[in-house]
Design an enzyme around this catalytic site. Sequence first.
Site, PDB file in Angstrom:
ATOM      1  CB  ALA A  18      -0.914  -0.008   1.227  1.00 21.79           C
ATOM      2  CD  GLU A  38       9.935  -0.644   4.495  1.00 22.85           C
ATOM      3  OE1 GLU A  38       8.737  -0.392   4.290  1.00 22.85           O
ATOM      4  OE2 GLU A  38      10.325  -1.635   5.159  1.00 22.85           O
ATOM      5  CB  ALA A  39      11.114  -0.922   9.226  1.00 20.56           C
ATOM      6  CG  HIS A 472      -3.772 -14.444   2.094  1.00 17.09           C
ATOM      7  ND1 HIS A 472      -4.457 -15.422   1.394  1.00 17.09           N
ATOM      8  CD2 HIS A 472      -2.660 -14.166   1.358  1.00 17.09           C
ATOM      9  CE1 HIS A 472      -3.786 -15.723   0.298  1.00 17.09           C
ATOM     10  NE2 HIS A 472      -2.692 -14.992   0.248  1.00 17.09           N
TER      11      HIS A 472
HETATM   12  C1  LIG Z   1       5.364 -15.105   1.872  1.00 22.07           C
HETATM   13  C2  LIG Z   1       4.133 -14.383   1.380  1.00 22.07           C
HETATM   14  C3  LIG Z   1       3.486 -14.848   0.232  1.00 22.07           C
HETATM   15  C4  LIG Z   1       2.345 -14.192  -0.231  1.00 22.07           C
HETATM   16  N1  LIG Z   1       1.798 -14.560  -1.425  1.00 22.07           N
HETATM   17  C5  LIG Z   1       0.827 -13.788  -1.981  1.00 22.07           C
HETATM   18  C6  LIG Z   1       0.393 -14.000  -3.312  1.00 22.07           C
HETATM   19  O1  LIG Z   1       0.897 -14.876  -4.021  1.00 22.07           O
HETATM   20  N2  LIG Z   1      -0.593 -13.192  -3.809  1.00 22.07           N
HETATM   21  C7  LIG Z   1      -1.179 -12.209  -3.055  1.00 22.07           C
HETATM   22  O2  LIG Z   1      -2.093 -11.535  -3.538  1.00 22.07           O
HETATM   23  N3  LIG Z   1      -0.768 -11.990  -1.787  1.00 22.07           N
HETATM   24  C8  LIG Z   1       0.240 -12.725  -1.252  1.00 22.07           C
HETATM   25  N4  LIG Z   1       0.704 -12.433  -0.003  1.00 22.07           N
HETATM   26  C9  LIG Z   1       0.026 -11.391   0.782  1.00 22.07           C
HETATM   27  C10 LIG Z   1       0.313  -9.975   0.296  1.00 22.07           C
HETATM   28  O3  LIG Z   1       1.597  -9.875  -0.247  1.00 22.07           O
HETATM   29  C11 LIG Z   1       0.138  -9.030   1.488  1.00 22.07           C
HETATM   30  O4  LIG Z   1      -1.203  -9.140   1.953  1.00 22.07           O
HETATM   31  C12 LIG Z   1       0.366  -7.579   1.140  1.00 22.07           C
HETATM   32  O5  LIG Z   1       1.609  -7.397   0.505  1.00 22.07           O
HETATM   33  C13 LIG Z   1       0.325  -6.723   2.407  1.00 22.07           C
HETATM   34  O6  LIG Z   1       0.360  -5.371   2.040  1.00 22.07           O
HETATM   35  P1  LIG Z   1       0.420  -4.213   3.143  1.00 22.07           P
HETATM   36  O7  LIG Z   1       0.619  -2.946   2.412  1.00 22.07           O
HETATM   37  O8  LIG Z   1      -0.758  -4.347   4.030  1.00 22.07           O
HETATM   38  O9  LIG Z   1       1.688  -4.577   4.039  1.00 22.07           O
HETATM   39  P2  LIG Z   1       3.221  -4.860   3.589  1.00 22.07           P
HETATM   40  O10 LIG Z   1       3.309  -5.051   2.116  1.00 22.07           O
HETATM   41  O11 LIG Z   1       3.684  -5.980   4.449  1.00 22.07           O
HETATM   42  O12 LIG Z   1       3.933  -3.519   3.920  1.00 22.07           O
HETATM   43  C14 LIG Z   1       4.196  -3.013   5.199  1.00 22.07           C
HETATM   44  C15 LIG Z   1       5.514  -2.260   5.107  1.00 22.07           C
HETATM   45  O13 LIG Z   1       5.641  -1.423   6.237  1.00 22.07           O
HETATM   46  C16 LIG Z   1       6.942  -1.548   6.758  1.00 22.07           C
HETATM   47  N5  LIG Z   1       6.844  -1.233   8.191  1.00 22.07           N
HETATM   48  C17 LIG Z   1       6.164  -1.925   9.118  1.00 22.07           C
HETATM   49  N6  LIG Z   1       6.276  -1.334  10.312  1.00 22.07           N
HETATM   50  C18 LIG Z   1       7.036  -0.228  10.133  1.00 22.07           C
HETATM   51  C19 LIG Z   1       7.501   0.785  10.996  1.00 22.07           C
HETATM   52  N7  LIG Z   1       7.192   0.797  12.303  1.00 22.07           N
HETATM   53  N8  LIG Z   1       8.288   1.757  10.485  1.00 22.07           N
HETATM   54  C20 LIG Z   1       8.597   1.771   9.169  1.00 22.07           C
HETATM   55  N9  LIG Z   1       8.195   0.822   8.298  1.00 22.07           N
HETATM   56  C21 LIG Z   1       7.411  -0.162   8.778  1.00 22.07           C
HETATM   57  C22 LIG Z   1       7.313  -2.985   6.477  1.00 22.07           C
HETATM   58  O14 LIG Z   1       8.699  -3.189   6.531  1.00 22.07           O
HETATM   59  C23 LIG Z   1       6.719  -3.182   5.097  1.00 22.07           C
HETATM   60  O15 LIG Z   1       7.606  -2.803   4.086  1.00 22.07           O
HETATM   61  C24 LIG Z   1       1.834 -13.071   0.490  1.00 22.07           C
HETATM   62  C25 LIG Z   1       2.496 -12.607   1.626  1.00 22.07           C
HETATM   63  C26 LIG Z   1       3.645 -13.238   2.066  1.00 22.07           C
HETATM   64  C27 LIG Z   1       4.356 -12.702   3.287  1.00 22.07           C
END
Ligand SMILES: Cc1cc2nc3c(=O)[nH]c(=O)nc-3n(C[C@H](O)[C@H](O)[C@H](O)COP(=O)(O)OP(=O)(O)OC[C@H]3O[C@@H](n4cnc5c(N)ncnc54)[C@H](O)[C@@H]3O)c2cc1C
Length: 544
Positions: A18, A38-39, A472
């Site tokens: 996101a 970003e951490a 997920h």
């Molecule tokens: C191994 C794995 C396989 C997956 N396979 C699939 C797939 O094939 N297809 C699919 O649709 N989904 C898949 N998913 C799920 C999908 O990728 C995630 O649901 C989605 O990427 C999450 O998005 P997000 O923006 O919520 O969080 P994230 O993409 O996890 O982003 C959060 C970010 O915030 C940063 N952050 C966190 N806390 C802090 C802080 N305090 N200070 C600074 N930075 C911080 C983190 O380092 C990270 O970069 C998979 C996930 C994983 C882990």
Amino acid sequence: MKPYADCFDYIIVGAGTAGCVLANRLTASGRYRVLLLEAGGHDRNIWIHIPLGYGKLFTNRKVNWLYTSEPEPELNNRQIIQPRGKVLGGSSSINGLLYIRGQPADFDHWRQLGNSGWSFDDVLPYFRRAEDQQRGEDALHGVGGPLAVSDVCEPHPLCEAFIEAAQQAGLPRNDDFNGPTQEGAGYFQLTARHGRRWSTAVGYLRPARRRPNLTIISNALATRVLFSGRRAIGVEYRQGEATRAAHANTEVILAGGTFNSPQLLQLSGLGPPPLLRSLGIDVIADMPGIGADLQDHLQVRMQYRCTEQITMNDVIHSWRHRTGAGLRYALFRKGLLAIGAGYAGGFFRTSALVATPDVQVHFIIFSADTAGAALHSFPGFIASVCQLRPESRGFVRIKSTDAREPPAIQPRYLSKPVDRDTVVAGMKLLRRIMRQSAMRHYIAEERAPDPRCRSDAELLAFARATGTTVFHPTSTCRMGGDSTAVVDERLRVHGIERLRVVDGSIMPTVVSGNTNAAIVMIAEKGADMILHDAVAAAPISISV
Ligand SMILES: Cc1cc2nc3c(=O)[nH]c(=O)nc-3n(C[C@H](O)[C@H](O)[C@H](O)COP(=O)(O)OP(=O)(O)OC[C@H]3O[C@@H](n4cnc5c(N)ncnc54)[C@H](O)[C@@H]3O)c2cc1C
């Protein structure tokens, strides 16, 4: 602590799926100064960009938070790995690349829960805007967007057999799980292009990186949101040993993901008062819903020994095949290195009583004892089943006031009877497919569960003993209008000014499929709402 090191219009915490979308969209006009914290570090690891590298990132602490759940009561008290990306692109840099949006009914349900603007008709334009669909444009798919969506490069005999076996079992073939219907068996599409991963860091952040109004600070861990009363005014973060602060004139936007966004809110004094007080944190807002309602998809992996040496296991264990696969990838960007985790799969109904698929199957052309472990030395493959709409809900709770300490994570898998029943029904359905003639030809041995494991109780015992996450987690900062919802339908934290959460944690209920595409959509829509509201909001200035 230094005084505010710098002032921005927006501060985004987390450059994950996101966060990268938001950083691009909020800086596009050039009108707003944006800080992206970003951490993790930069996405330079080569295995991030080669789809097969997925397996190498499971245990790599440099790009993965490597969380583990608390003991899961319904899974024999096992602790379940919870990988999360810690790198530009976040989990979209380490995920399995599958592009699945979920079912239209998921979003209509969100709307039904009171979230206006989130029905499928409302969100479809954001899915389309994000997408650069290799197959071209139509009413459901978009082209020209930042997120490349592509077909798998070539069919595989095992996947063909799986799809045919599903048809032999009376289930439909489906060549587009994001099309008019999700039901059926077929190949997945990937967030990839020319055999390379298309994370949101690649698709969204790269084109925006050189914009003068975007500042990206990596290896910076946000430790607290700063408040003036109940108004968010900035973020405190750690870079190495230094503690710094940045000031947001307009808004702070949390995009740290389902585990870290509620963690940061709790550390900042928003959450369940007993938890915060037990750690000596001053309560800014009594919000029991922060960190509550965690949902996740549990997958149960059924393992098979293959009759022919055509699986990824055979490629990995033979230097000749490995070299061939490497060359093919280098020259044509094709072959096994261009495939992530799932290759083919399906969405099925375990009973005629459910209106839409309630289980997903991932068909994987390699086998290993656990996710991320070494591949078996013999030909093998896996088919996993996961229930799409679990009712079990767990929590995320901080255990320490130190932001570097992982929070307690407990999804409470299988804690609701319907979840247990559906998992068992899904395993039986999968077995039905596997016993069709098209698949039987390739099965030398059903390794796990043992073929003698037949009754519902035995199948459930297998799920309890071996089930793991399919990655997920959602819903820990749930969107809604009820008393425990965390954000409203514009993703603003209830009762707090100038603070939003825009990531997987806001899903009211987990979507029926893989979560990345829906989170891209959430961020696209979130960015639109933020930009719209910016016109109405008058910037404030803080004197320090
Ligand atoms: C191994 C794995 C396989 C997956 N396979 C699939 C797939 O094939 N297809 C699919 O649709 N989904 C898949 N998913 C799920 C999908 O990728 C995630 O649901 C989605 O990427 C999450 O998005 P997000 O923006 O919520 O969080 P994230 O993409 O996890 O982003 C959060 C970010 O915030 C940063 N952050 C966190 N806390 C802090 C802080 N305090 N200070 C600074 N930075 C911080 C983190 O380092 C990270 O970069 C998979 C996930 C994983 C882990």
